[in-house]
Design an enzyme around this catalytic site. Structure first.
Site, PDB file in Angstrom:
ATOM      1  N   GLU A 152      23.663  13.098 120.679  1.00 48.24           N
ATOM      2  CA  GLU A 152      23.332  12.435 119.330  1.00 48.24           C
ATOM      3  C   GLU A 152      23.886  11.728 119.727  1.00 48.24           C
ATOM      4  OE1 GLU A 152      24.628  14.897 115.854  1.00 48.24           O
ATOM      5  OE2 GLU A 152      21.954  15.082 115.152  1.00 48.24           O
ATOM      6  N   GLU A 161      16.536  19.269 115.165  1.00 51.71           N
ATOM      7  CA  GLU A 161      18.152  19.675 113.994  1.00 51.71           C
ATOM      8  C   GLU A 161      16.716  19.766 112.605  1.00 51.71           C
ATOM      9  OE1 GLU A 161      21.531  18.068 113.919  1.00 51.71           O
ATOM     10  OE2 GLU A 161      22.172  19.008 116.122  1.00 51.71           O
TER      11      GLU A 161
END
Length: 631
Positions: free
Chosen positions: A181, A261
């Site tokens: 991320e 995710e």
């Protein structure tokens, strides 16, 4: 949605050709899917963190994931878990990554590996080792020379260990994530990401599928993606699926749809309400994504526990530490037990692939061992010879944990008071320099506390020459955002009224080392000389034993009316308790930690105030939320 189904059917119809017997895993950009051994492949995966689950339960958890119908797992590698001391790597016991990968392979689960170097994960400093902060101006997650050198050294150890476990080499790893991320981080340093890409390619080869994961915004995708790394997204049940995958398509016009995710639950901070995500929403959105042909990883599938000092923290408007339980309201509970959410997810997966026949492995047995009454050992100020065998460091001004090379746990700062204080006088941290909580005593008598961002002053009365002790607790380093350079200890000077406090003795505390060596039980359980007169407030150790009953089953420890502290059982640091702040009320105790035949040693460091009864309770069920009526 019909178009999505058609897209995946097209993918199924046009699998590539492959020489018989050769293993491969690749991206089919023409037909928008993964190819495994030349055939279209869709993964249905769940996240599991070996660092949060005792080794003796790894196989049990993996088998439960396999029996749910998953064909893959997603795994983080926390750098600091393996290299707590610079240059000394540990891959043994609970840190035996290759054993975990071998178990996954034996179980029939493919692996999506996320080796960092940064992982977030609500883990201490996002998996980065705190020793990096010994370079005070280091720019983490960037092309900073010191940072890149440390990263390169670590990956030169880690990635060669991983290479034999790649699917193409006979193992189970199908894809490998680069960084984590990165688009959510302020640096947006493409040179850093290029450096990582070069390292991963050098050690893992040109045929390994490398990917990135980023949040569902344009800014995050712009800064987090890089040519040669397949761009994926993450999002939960509240997001619009079509919009989220459209964003992935803007950055990857062709190739498989991937949600790396998909949030089955959420984390808790101390002081939060316990997070819960509706099972029906999770199963409905999962079904919609699978119908589109998307590849989905559920984060988390089992969360586990932040044993020891491994919890992370967030810092948005203020510092907020993550609780010890990482239950996450996941399909497998903190103790690895199947939940209603798991059964709902399995019913969805059945619609898309054949799931293994046979029963789901049952929950591990639990036992309520009942009450144990503890005895007072002594306050921290009186135990420094035991807890700080190397003795103090003298310094005019306070030194940080990092400067003292003690990266986790607790340190004690001691000085003499410069004058009489007949009236309550403010002890002040004007620069908000207490990271994270400080417990203040004078001549061993508890006075109060200071807390980062929220409590910068406490009043004391004393006489000139009195001993001021400040025990500082590291509550876990920030794991997300721009504040991950999270130094601990007293970061700036303290004032007592108008007086600047100087001439400190700073004691590094090896509490875990002392307890692992058998203390305090090896001291014949000496308790305080006059426990009735000694107030049970401030940082004090207590100990006791849970007598064996022939069982070593999982249990949950409740410290009712205790305030805040740390617990060890048979030398293992179970983590922090803080029932007064909540929401978590019990600590998970893995059964194999307990001896069925020998007394089980319990050690508690209570930081603020113990109840008069000094009892702890072993229950057969967890309590992760405040009881009704408390807030």
């Amino acid at each position: 949605m019909a178009a999505g189904v058609l897209l995946f059917v097209t993918c199924l119809a046009f699998g590539g050709n492959l020489v018989s017997g050769e293993r491969s895993f690749s991206i089919d950009y023409k037909n928008n899917c993964f190819l495994k051994d030349g055939k279209p492949f869709q993964y249905i995966s769940g996240s599991i963190h070996y660092s949060r689950i005792p080794r003796y339960y790894w196989k049990d958890r993996l088998m439960k994931m396999y029996m749910t119908g998953l064909n893959a797992i997603q795994v983080y590698v926390p750098w600091n878990y393996h290299e707590a001391v610079q240059g000394v790597q540990n891959f043994t016991g609970d840190r035996d990554l290759e054993h975990f990968l071998d178990l996954a392979n034996q179980t029939g689960l493919l692996v999506i590996l996320r080796p960092g170097p940064y992982i977030c994960a609500e883990w201490e400093m996002g998996g980065l080792p705190a020793w990096l902060l010994q370079k005070p101006n280091i720019v983490l997650r960037s092309a900073d020379t010191d940072y890149l050198q440390a990263v390169s050294n670590w990956l030169a150890v880690l990635l060669p260990k991983i290479k034999p476990w790649l699917y193409i080499n006979g193992g189970s790893i199908i894809t490998v994530q680069v960084e984590n991320e990165y688009g959510s981080y302020y640096a947006c340093d493409y040179n850093y990401m290029r450096h990582l890409r070069t390292l991963f390619r050098f050690f893992l080869g040109e045929d390994t599928v490398l990917f990135t994961t980023d949040g569902n915004t344009d800014k995050e995708m712009i800064c987090g993606t890089l040519e040669g790394l397949y761009a994926t997204v993450d999002f939960g049940t509240e997001n619009n699926i079509s919009e989220a995958f459209k964003r992935q398509r803007r950055f990857e016009p062709r190739g498989p749809l991937v949600n790396s995710e998909f949030y089955t639950g959420w984390l808790d901070h101390w002081g939060d309400q316990h997070a819960v995500v509706n099972s029906q929403k999770v199963s409905r959105v999962l079904g919609e994504m699978l119908t589109m042909g998307a590849n989905v990883n559920m984060y988390m599938f089992e969360g586990g526990s932040n044993f020891g000092y491994w919890n992370g923290a967030d810092h948005d408007t203020r510092f907020r530490s993550v609780v010890t339980s990482y239950d996450y309201d996941a399909p497998l509970s903190e103790a690895g037990d199947p939940t209603e959410k798991l059964l709902a997810i399995r019913d969805v997966i059945k619609q898309f692939r054949d799931i293994p026949s046979g029963p789901m492995p049952p929950a591990t047995p639990k036992f309520a061992y009942g009450f144990v009454t503890l005895k007072k050992v002594g306050n921290i100020s009186s135990l420094l010879n035991t807890l700080s065998p190397v003795g103090p460091v003298k310094s005019e001004h306070p030194l940080t944990f990092e400067e003292m090379k003690q990266f986790y746990g607790y340190m004690l700062y001691r000085t003499r008071l410069p004058r009489d204080l007949p009236q309550p006088t403010p002890l002040i941290s004007p620069m908000n320099g207490v990271h994270d909580r400080a417990y203040v005593s004078i001549n061993g008598v508890y006075q109060g506390l200071l807390e980062r961002d929220t409590m910068l002053v406490t009043n004391v009365t004393a006489q000139q020459g009195d001993t001021l002790d400040i025990l500082v607790e590291n509550m876990g380093r920030v794991n997300f955002g721009s504040r991950i350079n999270d130094h601990k200890g007293l970061l700036s000077d303290l004032f007592l009224g108008k007086d600047l406090l100087t001439d400190w003795l700073i004691y590094p505390l090896d509490i875990d080392g002392a307890i692992t060596s058998g203390w305090p039980h090896s001291d014949n359980m000496k308790s305080s000389t006059n426990p009735l007169k000694d107030p049970s407030v401030g940082p004090i150790f207590y100990s006791g034993t849970l007598q064996p009953n022939g069982l070593s089953w999982d249990t949950f420890l409740k410290l009712n009316e205790w305030t805040k502290g740390q617990v060890w059982i048979n030398g293992m640091n179970l983590g922090r308790y803080w029932p007064a702040r909540g929401p978590q009320q019990t600590l998970y105790v893995p059964g194999p930690l307990l001896s069925p035949t020998q007394p089980n040693n319990i050690t508690v460091l209570e930081l603020e105030g113990a109840p008069a009864h000094l009892r702890v309770l072993f229950m057969d069920r967890p309590q992760l939320d405040l009881p009704p009526g408390k807030s």
